[in-house]
Design an enzyme around this catalytic site. Sequence first.
Site, PDB file in Angstrom:
ATOM      1  N   GLU A 240      77.426  11.881   5.134  1.00  0.00           N
ATOM      2  CA  GLU A 240      77.062  11.203   6.373  1.00  0.00           C
ATOM      3  C   GLU A 240      75.573  10.895   6.379  1.00  0.00           C
ATOM      4  O   GLU A 240      74.770  11.678   5.878  1.00  0.00           O
ATOM      5  CB  GLU A 240      77.425  12.089   7.572  1.00  0.00           C
ATOM      6  N   GLU A 373      78.199   9.239  17.915  1.00  0.00           N
ATOM      7  CA  GLU A 373      78.766  10.539  18.271  1.00  0.00           C
ATOM      8  C   GLU A 373      77.792  11.260  19.175  1.00  0.00           C
ATOM      9  O   GLU A 373      76.570  11.209  18.959  1.00  0.00           O
ATOM     10  CB  GLU A 373      79.024  11.363  17.000  1.00  0.00           C
TER      11      GLU A 373
END
Length: 458
Positions: A240, A373
């Site tokens: 990520e 997120e």
Amino acid sequence: MGVGRRERGFSALPALLLPIFLAVSLGRHPGVSGLNFTSYSEVSTLRLERINRHLEKINKPAVMTIESPDGDTIDCVHKRKQPALDHPLLKNHKIQRVPSEMPKVRMVKEDGRRDNRSGNEAASGAWQMWHRNGTRCPKGTVPIRRSTVHDVLRAKSLFHFGKKQRRVLPLTSRTDAPDVVSGNGHEHAIAYTGASQEMYGARATMNVWDPSIQVVNEFSLSQIWILSGSFDGSDLNSIEAGWQVSPELYGDSRPRLFTYWTNLIMLEKKKRSKGLIVFGPVRQTDSYQATGCYNLLCSGFVQTNSKIAIGAAISPVSSYAGNQYDISVLIWKDPKIGNWWMSFGDNTLVGYWPAEIFTHLADHATMVEWGGEVVNTRASGAHTSTQMGSGHFPDEGFAKASYFRNLEIVDADNSLSSVQDISTLAENTNCYNIKSAYNNQWGTYFYYGGPGNNPQCP
């Protein structure tokens, strides 16, 4: 600002003074307005000794030290002394200087115009605050943001420092969006592709904002996820990268370039060999449960760039109805060596995740996700007011909502191609939402984000 000699934590302070000193100093966290950091009335000497031993492991000896105007300390560490090489599987690792080849990229002229329909301009080239005094790390070293006692004490524990919360079961029975989880307060607005094809990387350009965070242990991030493995959380590899605001991790509210990965742990397992019980290493992925970490806070990611500090603040940032500043992130698997490389901006190599530390990603990815997120702790009994992206809903469009543009994936031929078929998902569209589209200039893109708590999101 400037270059100075490195000093290691609080090692020069007498042990008896440490609890008193920290009780006073931990109340001061410049750059975090409106956030209430926990005041530590007492920190035991034993705990401090453990923390300092850990910091000695991850804060490597510096060839040179740079003080950033935002309060960060950047240590220039010899590339062969960086934390990655402490990994048990990388003891004899030879650092790969450059990838065997870059993905074949369609060249796009970066002329500042981001949306033909908007009539506005967006400035490219968002960069890092520690560059402002003009000092750079010397050749042969890599810049590493120094971790402090304060950083560790903001975490739930030393074990949790630099790690994501444990993954739990998927929000629904859908296995086509595996990174959406419930029960730990994480909420998303994402686009994703996968399940039916093998992928070897992804690229996107995202604009950078400074979303407000309600409480210290919440965060807001925008990133690319590269995923492979069991999507029920039992054995999932992830890579990520993007930008995030995390007061708990960094001690301020500035957006920062970050990486995260789900790494391998080494377990000692008893086994029999010719009647003798011996011990040997067993590779195991953690699915966000035990290992893996942000940035360079554990061993794994090998940095090769001397100008980009992972975890350092990005500046300038986008403003509402004003200039838009974006960053491009490309992650791909070296077709010959197998390492997963990351580049930033105009193909500036940052470093790589060695193939040895993965199981499923040692081969290929089965899913890619792009988007935002946040963590919603409901600290006040209502939905958090922590913002995602710009803090505005995607309907507001360019220069007001946050975006990802030019979504691309890397195929088996090491070629970048525009993503033609994506799905989108947001758990609570009244809090955070996402809307995708396509045009000739931005390719596949989407606007996303939202304010969190509002009359429709109580």
